[in-house]
Scaffold this active site. Structure first.
Site, mmCIF file in Angstrom:
data_model
loop_
_atom_site.group_PDB
_atom_site.id
_atom_site.type_symbol
_atom_site.label_atom_id
_atom_site.label_comp_id
_atom_site.label_asym_id
_atom_site.label_seq_id
_atom_site.Cartn_x
_atom_site.Cartn_y
_atom_site.Cartn_z
ATOM 1 N N GLU A 120 10.618 -9.817 -4.155
ATOM 2 C CA GLU A 120 9.620 -9.711 -5.405
ATOM 3 C C GLU A 120 9.218 -8.071 -5.402
ATOM 4 O O GLU A 120 8.640 -7.698 -4.587
ATOM 5 C CB GLU A 120 8.416 -10.591 -4.929
ATOM 6 N N LYS A 122 6.819 -5.496 -6.063
ATOM 7 C CA LYS A 122 5.240 -5.358 -5.614
ATOM 8 C C LYS A 122 4.455 -4.925 -6.736
ATOM 9 O O LYS A 122 4.471 -3.535 -6.986
ATOM 10 C CB LYS A 122 5.117 -4.628 -4.296
ATOM 11 N N ASP A 124 1.262 -3.442 -8.477
ATOM 12 C CA ASP A 124 0.087 -2.684 -8.096
ATOM 13 C C ASP A 124 -1.196 -3.209 -8.670
ATOM 14 O O ASP A 124 -1.429 -2.857 -9.988
ATOM 15 C CB ASP A 124 0.241 -1.271 -8.577
ATOM 16 N N TYR A 231 2.521 -15.612 -6.140
ATOM 17 C CA TYR A 231 3.606 -15.344 -5.140
ATOM 18 C C TYR A 231 3.272 -15.913 -3.744
ATOM 19 O O TYR A 231 4.044 -15.571 -2.986
ATOM 20 C CB TYR A 231 3.870 -13.938 -5.235
ATOM 21 N N LYS A 319 8.098 0.449 0.130
ATOM 22 C CA LYS A 319 7.633 1.244 -0.946
ATOM 23 C C LYS A 319 8.786 2.249 -1.438
ATOM 24 O O LYS A 319 9.614 2.576 -0.656
ATOM 25 C CB LYS A 319 6.416 1.929 -0.100
ATOM 26 N N CYS A 413 -20.175 24.931 10.740
ATOM 27 C CA CYS A 413 -19.972 23.769 9.799
ATOM 28 C C CYS A 413 -20.624 24.076 8.402
ATOM 29 O O CYS A 413 -21.779 24.709 8.467
ATOM 30 C CB CYS A 413 -20.709 22.589 10.778
ATOM 31 N N CYS A 416 -24.583 22.104 8.697
ATOM 32 C CA CYS A 416 -25.418 22.199 9.771
ATOM 33 C C CYS A 416 -25.413 23.956 10.202
ATOM 34 O O CYS A 416 -26.328 24.142 11.095
ATOM 35 C CB CYS A 416 -25.711 21.341 10.928
ATOM 36 N N CYS A 431 -17.248 19.791 13.586
ATOM 37 C CA CYS A 431 -18.640 20.453 13.910
ATOM 38 C C CYS A 431 -19.147 19.885 15.221
ATOM 39 O O CYS A 431 -19.062 18.954 15.638
ATOM 40 C CB CYS A 431 -19.601 19.887 12.718
ATOM 41 N N CYS A 437 -26.249 17.195 13.220
ATOM 42 C CA CYS A 437 -25.674 17.624 12.094
ATOM 43 C C CYS A 437 -26.100 16.603 10.833
ATOM 44 O O CYS A 437 -25.483 15.267 11.326
ATOM 45 C CB CYS A 437 -24.323 17.682 12.195
#
Ligand code: IVH
Length: 688
Positions: A120, A122, A124, A231, A319, A413, A416, A431, A437
Site C-alpha cells: 500500500e 504510504k 504522508d 488501511y 521509503k 558553550c 554559559c 558544554c 548551564c
C-alpha cells in the site's frame, strides 16, 4: 427521548447544548473531584446521545463541546487506545526488504513457500482510529503518543469519506484505522486562501491536514478539504477476515476508501518492481507519499509474529530516497541539547524540497562541517526524507563566494561560557557546565514535561522557557513544590486567567502519581529513551530498589553492575551513563527533591502473570516453535530469556535431544517442562 430522525435544527441545538453542559458537569465530578454522581453506564448513554446527535448535525457541534470530557487545557479529551497505535520499521534499500522477509521466515520457521504480501502506498498524513459500536461511528481519535490520543470525533464526522454507519454484518464493536490527508492541490489552494485572508499558512500538506483536523471548532474542520484512506484494524469484537487483502475488501464494502493503488503481491519477489512502479507514479499522484508499506497478507501469521518495540514484525515501510534541493547557507547557529551537546544548525535561504519549505537543516557536528568543508555563504545541497530533520549533504564548490573562510567551531558553550569538550572517541562537543548551564537545565525541564514523560497539560515548551527565564522553576521538583502556591501569580499573567491557572494546578496535581518507567524516562539521562526506561522499570520494579541498585552499580565490577548489564537490551554504554548520572551529587539531590513530592508507582509486567520477572532458558529442539518465536512469547509475558542455566534460572523448557542444560537444571533443582506444557502455560497466561 425524541428519535433523532424527527428532530429539527432548533431542537437539536438546544439538546446538544444541554447535553454538553451535563457532560461537563459529570466530567468535573469524575475527573477533578473524584466524586461521580452517576454510573458509568448512565454517563455512556448521555455521551452516546450527544455523539449521535452530533453525527446528525455536525455543523451544530459547538467549539466548547470539544472540551466535553476533556482536560480543557488542550481542548481535547484523551482517548486510550484499546490496542496501541504503533509505528513501522523502515527499509531504505532492497537489502533491508530482503532482511525483513528473511526475519519473518526465521521467526515462523518457514522455508521457501512464497510470502503473499499486500503493498500500500504510504500516505504522508496523520493516522487516526475510528470506533464503531453497533455499526455506528461513536469515537475517533488521533494517534497521540500511541497509547493515548485526542478525541476528534466531532471533527472526523465532517469528513465526507468517513462512513457514519456500517452495514449489518459489521462486528458489534470494531475499530478501523487509516490516514487523514490533504491533496497537494487542495493544500496549495487552501494556503493561497489563508494568505489572502492574512491567516497563517501551513508548511506542507501533512501539517495542513493535522492542523485542520485538530480544530477546536468542528465547523472549521468542515470547511477543510480532508480525505481519508482506511488501511488497518484495531480492536474488534469478532474477526473480520483471514487475510489483510480480504479485510481491505471488507472495508471497501463498508464504504471506506482504500487506496486504489494497493495491490496483493503473490510473493515477496514482486515487491521491488512494485516499489519502482509507485516511485515513478509518485510525482504525478494527487497526494504526498513517502514510500510503500508492505504487510504480510496472512492474519494468522501476523498474530504469531506480533510486535517488537513499537513496530510490528509483519510490516515494513520501504521509503523512497530523500528529496534534494540547493540553497544558500546564510549562517550557522549552535543549539544546546539537554545533555549539553552543541549541535550546529544551518540557517538557509528558504527553499522548497518536495513540497516542504525548509529554512533550517542540521549540520550534525564539527567533524561533519570540517569534512565537507562547509562555509557560510556556500551554496549547499540539502535533503529531507519523511519526517526526519533536513540535512546538509554537501557544498557546490564551484559556487563558493570569494573570501569565504573555513568555519571555526566554538570552543566554549555559547550560553554559559563553560568550555566545550569532546570525550575521547566521540564526535559531539559538549558544554562542560552540566546543571550550572542554564540552557541544559532548560532543555532538561522541557524534556521532563514532554509527552512520554510527565506530560503536564498546559506546561509546554514555551511556558517552561518563560517560567525558567523568570526563575519560577529552576529544577524539576519546583514544578510540584513552587508552582502550586503561585496559582494567583500565574492567573494574573498575560494570557492566563483563573481557568487556565486552575487547569494547570489540576494537571500538576494529577501527575503527582507517576509510573516508574515514565519517571525514569523524564530524568533525561543520556541513552535512556522510553524503551530503555521501560526495561529498567520492569527489571527493578520500584523506585527505591532502582535507586539503591543504581548507586551500587556505580562501582565497576559490583554485583549490581553485572546485574544491570544482564538486562536484555542494556549494554555497557548505557550502564556507564547510568553510573555517571548517579555519581553526580546534584542529580541525587534532584531525585530526593522529586521523590519527596511524588508517588512513584511500582512496575508490574504487562501480564502480571506467573512468568513475570522469571528467568527462562530454552534447550533442545523445539517442534512447533522457532527459537525467536519462543523467546518473544516469554518476553511478552514479562519473562527474561537467557542462554545458560544457573541458580538464578526459574524455568527450563526442554525440547528433544536436550543435553547438558537439561542435566544442569536437574542437578540444580530448577523447574523444567516440555514444549507442550510451555504452550499450555502461555495460553493460560494470555487468556487470564
Ligand atoms: S499500517 C501497525 N498502512 O505510517 C501498523 N500505516 O510509520 C500501523 N501510514 O503511523 C500502520 N500509510 O500514519 C499503515 N498504508 C498504511 C499507511 C500507514 C501511512 C502511516 C501511519 C503510521 C505510520 C507508521
Amino acid at each position: 427521548m425524541t428519535p433523532i430522525a424527527g428532530m429539527d435544527e432548533a431542537a437539536s441545538r438546544a439538546e446538544l447544548a444541554a447535553l454538553a453542559a451535563e457532560l461537563a458537569h459529570h466530567d468535573h465530578l469524575y475527573h477533578t473531584l473524584d466524586a461521580p454522581e452517576i454510573t458509568d453506564a448512565a454517563y455512556d448513554a448521555l455521551r452516546r446521545r450527544y455523539n449521535d446527535l452530533g453525527a446528525a448535525f455536525p455543523a451544530l457541534v459547538a467549539p466548547e463541546s470539544q472540551a466535553v470530557g476533556a482536560a480543557p487545557a488542550s481542548g481535547f479529551a484523551k482517548i486510550r487506545h484499546g490496542v496501541p497505535m504503533l509505528s513501522l520499521d523502515n527499509a531504505f534499500a532492497p537489502e533491508d526488504f530482503t532482511e525483513f522477509c528473511a526475519r519473518i521466515r526465521r521467526f515462523l520457521g518457514l522455508t521457501d513457500a512464497p510470502l503473499a504480501i499486500v503493498a500500500e502506498p504510504k500516505i504522508d498524513g496523520l493516522s487516526i482510529s475510528l470506533t464503531y459500536e453497533g455499526g455506528v461511528f461513536v469515537r475517533g481519535a488521533t494517534r497521540g503518543d500511541g497509547t493515548e490520543g485526542e478525541d476528534v470525533t466531532a471533527n472526523l464526522r465532517t469528513l465526507k469519506s468517513l462512513p457514519l454507519s456500517l452495514p449489518g454484518n459489521a462486528p458489534a464493536k470494531i475499530e478501523i484505522r487509516g490516514e487523514v490527508f490533504m491533496s497537494k492541490a487542495d493544500f496549495l489552494a487552501m494556503n493561497a486562501a489563508q494568505e489572502a485572508a492574512g491567516d497563517k499558512t501551513f508548511a506542507n500538506p501533512r501539517n495542513a491536514a493535522a492542523g485542520s483536523l485538530r480544530q477546536l471548532d468542528a465547523g472549521i474542520t468542515a470547511t477543510r478539504p480532508l480525505s481519508l484512506f482506511a488501511y488497518a484494524m484495531g480492536e474488534a469484537s469478532a474477526p473480520v477476515a483471514d487475510t489483510h487483502w480480504a479485510y481491505l475488501d471488507q472495508l471497501r464494502a463498508w464504504g471506506f476508501t482504500v487506496n486504489p493503488l494497493s495491490r496483493l503481491l503473490a510473493s515477496e519477489a514482486e515487491a521491488a518492481a512494485f516499489q519502482a512502479e509507485i516511485g515513478l507514479a509518485r510525482a504525478g499522484l494527487a497526494y504526498d507519499i513517502d514510500g510503500v508499506v508492505y504487510k504480510l497478507d496472512d492474519l494468522a501469521l501476523q498474530r504469531r509474529l506480533g510486535f517488537v518495540g513499537r513496530a510490528p514484525r509483519w510490516a515494513i515501510a520501504w521509503k523512497f530516497p530523500a528529496e534534494q534541493a540547493t540553497t544558500v547557507l546564510e549562517g550557522i547557529d549552535i543549539q544546546l541539547g539537554r545533555t549539553g551537546a552543541l549541535t550546529p544548525v544551518a540557517r538557509l535561504t528558504p527553499v522548497n524540497v518536495g513540497g516542504v519549505l525548509v529554512r533550517n537543516a542540521t549540520l550534525h557536528n564539527a567533524d561533519e562541517i570540517a569534512r565537507k568543508d562547509i562555509r557560510i555563504g556556500d551554496t549547499v545541497t540539502i535533503q529531507r526524507a519523511g519526517d526526519v530533520i533536513p540535512q546538509v549533504v554537501g557544498v557546490i564548490a564551484a559556487r563558493r563566494p570569494e573570501g569565504a573562510v573555513p568555519y571555526a567551531f566554538p570552543t566554549v558553550c555559547p550560553v554559559c561560557g563553560s568550555a566545550a569538550v569532546r570525550a575521547p572517541g566521540e564526535v559531539v562537543m559538549r558544554c562542560s557546565g552540566g546543571l550550572s548551564c542554564p540552557a541544559q537545565v532548560e532543555e532538561r525541564l522541557i524534556h521532563f514535561v514532554s509527552r512520554g514523560a510527565f506530560d503536564i497539560e498546559g506546561l509546554g515548551e514555551k511556558t517552561i522557557r518563560e517560567f525558567h527565564a523568570e526563575k519560577l522553576i529552576e529544577s524539576p521538583a519546583d514544578i510540584f513544590a513552587r508552582l502550586p502556591p503561585l496559582r494567583d501569580v500565574i492567573a494574573a499573567r498575560e494570557g492566563w486567567g483563573a481557568l487556565s491557572a486552575d487547569n494547570l494546578m489540576a494537571a500538576i496535581a494529577q501527575r503527582r502519581t507517576i509510573p516508574l518507567a515514565r519517571f525514569i524516562f523524564a530524568l533525561g539521562i543520556r541513552r535512556i529513551g522510553e524503551a530503555n526506561a521501560k526495561l529498567l522499570a520492569r527489571h527493578y520494579g520500584s523506585y527505591e530498589n532502582w535507586r539503591r541498585q543504581m548507586e551500587a552499580a556505580a562501582m565497576v565490577g559490583s554485583e549490581a553492575r553485572s546485574d544491570l548489564g544482564s538486562i536484555l537490551g542494556i549494554g555497557p554504554a548505557i550502564a556507564e551513563e547510568l553510573a555517571e548520572f548517579f555519581a553526580e551529587p546534584r542529580n541525587l539531590a534532584t531525585l530526593d527533591a522529586l521523590a519527596g513530592e511524588l508517588t512513584i508507582q511500582d512496575t508490574e509486567s504487562a501480564s502480571g502473570g506467573e512468568l513475570t520477572g522469571k528467568i527462562v532458558v530454552f534447550t533442545g529442539t523445539l517442534e512447533t516453535l522457532t527459537r525467536p518465536e519462543a523467546k518473544a512469547m516469554a518476553e511478552k509475558l514479562g519473562a527474561r530469556v537467557t542462554d545458560s542455566v544457573s541458580k538464578k534460572t526459574d524455568l527450563v523448557v526442554v525440547g528433544t535431544d536436550a543435553g547438558s542444560k537439561a542435566r544442569k537444571a536437574a542437578e540444580l533443582g530448577v523447574r523444567t517442562m516440555t514444549e507442550a506444557e510451555w504452550r499450555a502455560l502461555v495460553n493460560a497466561a494470555e487468556s487470564s
